[in-house]
Design a protein around this motif. Structure first.
Motif, PDB file in Angstrom:
ATOM      1  N   SER A  60       0.851  -1.194   0.000  1.00 14.30           N
ATOM      2  CA  SER A  60       0.000   0.000   0.000  1.00 14.30           C
ATOM      3  C   SER A  60       0.883   1.238   0.000  1.00 14.30           C
ATOM      4  O   SER A  60       1.321   1.686   1.060  1.00 14.30           O
ATOM      5  CB  SER A  60      -0.918  -0.002   1.231  1.00 14.30           C
ATOM      6  OG  SER A  60      -0.158  -0.164   2.417  1.00 14.30           O
ATOM      7  N   VAL A 118       3.533   0.992   6.714  1.00 11.62           N
ATOM      8  CA  VAL A 118       3.127  -0.407   6.707  1.00 11.62           C
ATOM      9  C   VAL A 118       3.051  -0.877   5.260  1.00 11.62           C
ATOM     10  O   VAL A 118       2.218  -0.385   4.489  1.00 11.62           O
ATOM     11  CB  VAL A 118       1.766  -0.618   7.394  1.00 11.62           C
ATOM     12  CG1 VAL A 118       1.402  -2.096   7.414  1.00 11.62           C
ATOM     13  CG2 VAL A 118       1.776  -0.043   8.799  1.00 11.62           C
ATOM     14  N   ALA A 119       3.929  -1.783   4.862  1.00  9.06           N
ATOM     15  CA  ALA A 119       3.957  -2.317   3.488  1.00  9.06           C
ATOM     16  C   ALA A 119       3.984  -1.197   2.461  1.00  9.06           C
ATOM     17  O   ALA A 119       3.305  -1.252   1.444  1.00  9.06           O
ATOM     18  CB  ALA A 119       2.756  -3.243   3.243  1.00  9.06           C
ATOM     19  N   TYR A 147      -5.938  -4.669  10.948  1.00  8.06           N
ATOM     20  CA  TYR A 147      -4.981  -5.697  11.368  1.00  8.06           C
ATOM     21  C   TYR A 147      -4.069  -6.041  10.203  1.00  8.06           C
ATOM     22  O   TYR A 147      -4.523  -6.293   9.086  1.00  8.06           O
ATOM     23  CB  TYR A 147      -5.712  -6.947  11.838  1.00  8.06           C
ATOM     24  CG  TYR A 147      -4.786  -8.086  12.198  1.00  8.06           C
ATOM     25  CD1 TYR A 147      -4.024  -8.050  13.372  1.00  8.06           C
ATOM     26  CD2 TYR A 147      -4.654  -9.189  11.356  1.00  8.06           C
ATOM     27  CE1 TYR A 147      -3.171  -9.090  13.702  1.00  8.06           C
ATOM     28  CE2 TYR A 147      -3.801 -10.234  11.679  1.00  8.06           C
ATOM     29  CZ  TYR A 147      -3.052 -10.176  12.850  1.00  8.06           C
ATOM     30  OH  TYR A 147      -2.195 -11.196  13.166  1.00  8.06           O
ATOM     31  N   ASP A 148      -2.761  -6.031  10.458  1.00  6.96           N
ATOM     32  CA  ASP A 148      -1.766  -6.374   9.445  1.00  6.96           C
ATOM     33  C   ASP A 148      -1.222  -7.765   9.765  1.00  6.96           C
ATOM     34  O   ASP A 148      -0.517  -7.954  10.773  1.00  6.96           O
ATOM     35  CB  ASP A 148      -0.635  -5.341   9.432  1.00  6.96           C
ATOM     36  CG  ASP A 148       0.439  -5.689   8.425  1.00  6.96           C
ATOM     37  OD1 ASP A 148       0.113  -5.835   7.241  1.00  6.96           O
ATOM     38  OD2 ASP A 148       1.609  -5.828   8.838  1.00  6.96           O
ATOM     39  N   SER A 166       2.833  -8.281  10.019  1.00  7.26           N
ATOM     40  CA  SER A 166       3.500  -7.874  11.258  1.00  7.26           C
ATOM     41  C   SER A 166       2.753  -8.317  12.509  1.00  7.26           C
ATOM     42  O   SER A 166       3.272  -8.180  13.614  1.00  7.26           O
ATOM     43  CB  SER A 166       3.653  -6.349  11.284  1.00  7.26           C
ATOM     44  OG  SER A 166       2.375  -5.721  11.317  1.00  7.26           O
ATOM     45  N   THR A 192      -2.012  -4.376  15.005  1.00 10.14           N
ATOM     46  CA  THR A 192      -3.233  -3.646  14.673  1.00 10.14           C
ATOM     47  C   THR A 192      -2.902  -2.158  14.642  1.00 10.14           C
ATOM     48  O   THR A 192      -2.357  -1.611  15.611  1.00 10.14           O
ATOM     49  CB  THR A 192      -4.338  -3.919  15.699  1.00 10.14           C
ATOM     50  OG1 THR A 192      -4.667  -5.316  15.660  1.00 10.14           O
ATOM     51  CG2 THR A 192      -5.584  -3.116  15.370  1.00 10.14           C
ATOM     52  N   TYR A 193      -3.219  -1.512  13.535  1.00 11.11           N
ATOM     53  CA  TYR A 193      -2.924  -0.091  13.368  1.00 11.11           C
ATOM     54  C   TYR A 193      -4.233   0.706  13.337  1.00 11.11           C
ATOM     55  O   TYR A 193      -5.294   0.170  13.011  1.00 11.11           O
ATOM     56  CB  TYR A 193      -2.136   0.133  12.080  1.00 11.11           C
ATOM     57  CG  TYR A 193      -0.795  -0.581  12.055  1.00 11.11           C
ATOM     58  CD1 TYR A 193       0.282  -0.063  12.762  1.00 11.11           C
ATOM     59  CD2 TYR A 193      -0.622  -1.760  11.345  1.00 11.11           C
ATOM     60  CE1 TYR A 193       1.518  -0.711  12.749  1.00 11.11           C
ATOM     61  CE2 TYR A 193       0.602  -2.419  11.332  1.00 11.11           C
ATOM     62  CZ  TYR A 193       1.665  -1.886  12.034  1.00 11.11           C
ATOM     63  OH  TYR A 193       2.874  -2.530  12.027  1.00 11.11           O
TER      64      TYR A 193
END
Length: 467
Positions: A167, A173-174, A397-398, A401, A404-405
């Protein structure tokens, strides 16, 4: 029986036409479709030594046609150099290095797809076929010897894309994709790109490393959707990551892998005015020990303050030593993607000598937080808060990893407030303090820095004067 005059005339006309056609064919026979074809030499040795590496194939067409040029080995195997390609009439020439359309030997297993490959050494019969629009097909043929051309393929023994879903929105995150390519030999070209809509090639740059371009060994490529350069990433969807390795004789191997883009886009947020001419509302409140926080435990959160417009408009705010400088502001996500944040929550109270890390909330790449800084602060925006309360944020939720963001959705506004307990009179007094919106490890934009600056005077009630 006498023939009628009309029949006689018709027979005579047909006879004349037949004589004309036959005479025309005798005087001007049909022009062959292929007027000329052949290599300029009988043999090549395609090993890039500069001697006899190439041959020139020349051919002339009488009129437009679709051509195919192939070579047949002594065992009868066909190798295509050109297959069903349209050509106008006229003369053409092309360099031939022994490299033809990709093929695989019997029993051979290779990693990737061979697009171009050097044919094995041997005697070949070449055939040029030309088909005109009316369907007439003509061919020409000859012989060519290929020798000294045993060159290994530019194999990529490793090709990996990680993560396969990313993303590009600078949330930490990613956000980036790593592509690893391992070359088994030196190559002339190594291209890695994203294949977009309409087969648009989007280049992917290699990371800065010690290995030279095209050198055998491991090569690392990095892709962030172009967002770090201020370019909008490709639309969400599934794409192909392509790696092409081509050696000095023209052999080419292709590797591919899927890559899915989700929630891509440039994030935008800003601090909105509280009222006309007021970006940040400030207040002064007495301190209570219930608000004390440290790394082991967080104290109670301060209730959301009313907008004290009288203090917001004043040029100087006086804070008694031991009391709290309280602020309130509004954050808006006006971009196309959610923006991530991290704690502590709005309402958290800092001691003057504390940092966000003191409370256990360290910087997180890609997270947005509101900060307060003063001229005597020992670091940039030492006091930081999340950009909204948890009940205003979306949880994601990822799986990669296992974290939870929390995100503020596009178009959303949120109130942020907090306080700093002033426990020390600094050498500079009064001093300026201001708010900022921080995109950690990314940027603090000019319009979100030095927002709502005020002069803060700290006074000691015991002495009755400010130092």
């Amino acid at each position: 029986m006498r023939l009628s005059r009309k029949v006689t005339l018709l027979a005579a006309a047909l006879g004349l036409a037949l004589v004309f056609v036959v005479g025309n064919l005798l005087l001007k026979p049909p022009i062959p479709l292929i007027l000329e074809a052949g290599f300029d030499r009988p043999a090549i040795s395609p090993n890039a030594d500069g001697e006899n590496d190439l041959a020139v194939f020349v051919y002339r067409l009488a009129r437009p046609a679709t051509i195919s040029l192939s070579l047949f080995s002594e065992a009868g195997r066909q190798f295509y150099f050109r297959e069903r390609q349209p050509r106008d009439g006229g003369e053409f020439s092309v360099l031939f290095s022994g490299v033809v359309d990709g093929f695989v030997h019997e029993g051979e297993t290779l990693y990737g797809r061979i697009e171009r490959r050097l044919i094995p050494n041997g005697d070949y019969r070449w055939v040029l076929e030309a088909q005109a629009a009316e369907g007439i097909t003509t061919s020409a043929e000859g012989s060519l010897l290929v020798e000294g051309g045993d060159t290994p393929l530019p194999i990529m023994s490793e090709f990996s894309v990680s993560p396969s879903i990313f993303s590009p929105n600078q949330d930490g995150v990613a956000d980036r994709v790593s592509i690893n390519v391992y070359l088994e030999k030196n190559v002339e070209r190594l291209d890695v790109y994203l294949l977009g809509e309409g087969d648009l090639r989007i280049p992917i740059s290699a990371r800065v490393e010690e290995r030279q371009y095209g050198e055998a060994g491991r090569h690392l490529f990095d892709y962030e959707g172009g967002i770090d350069l201020g370019v909008d990433p490709p639309p969400d969807g599934t794409y192909r990551v392509v790696a092409l390795a081509q050696d000095h004789v023209g052999q080419r191997v292709r590797m591919e892998s899927d890559l899915t883009i989700v929630t891509g886009g440039k994030p935008f947020a800003e601090i909105k005015p509280q009222a006309p001419g007021v970006d940040v509302a400030f207040d002064v409140q007495p301190y209570d020990e219930k608000w004390l926080s440290n790394a082991d435990s967080l104290g109670a959160t301060l209730p959301r303050p009313d907008d004290a417009s009288s203090l917001a408009y004043s040029q100087r705010i006086t804070v008694p030593l031991g009391d709290m400088l309280v602020f309130r502001l509004t954050v808006e996500n006006y971009g196309p993607v959610p923006i991530r944040t991290s704690g502590p929550a709005p309402g958290t109270v800092y001691q003057q000598d504390q940092l966000a890390g003191t409370l256990g909330f360290f910087d997180e790449s890609g997270a947005w937080r509101v900060g307060i800084q003063c001229e005597t602060s020992i670091s940039s925006f030492p006091y930081r808060w999340a950009i909204a309360r948890d009940d205003r944020l979306q949880e994601v939720y990822d799986a990669a990893s296992e974290n939870t963001y929390r995100y503020l959705a596009p178009g959303e506004r949120a109130l942020v407030w907090g306080a700093i307990r002033m426990t020390e009179v600094k050498a500079r007094n009064p001093q300026n303090c201001w708010a900022g919106l921080i995109h950690e490890d990314v940027a603090i934009s000019l319009r979100n820095n030095h927002v709502g600056m005020r002069s803060i005077m700290i006074v000691d009630p015991q002495s009755g004067a400010a130092n």
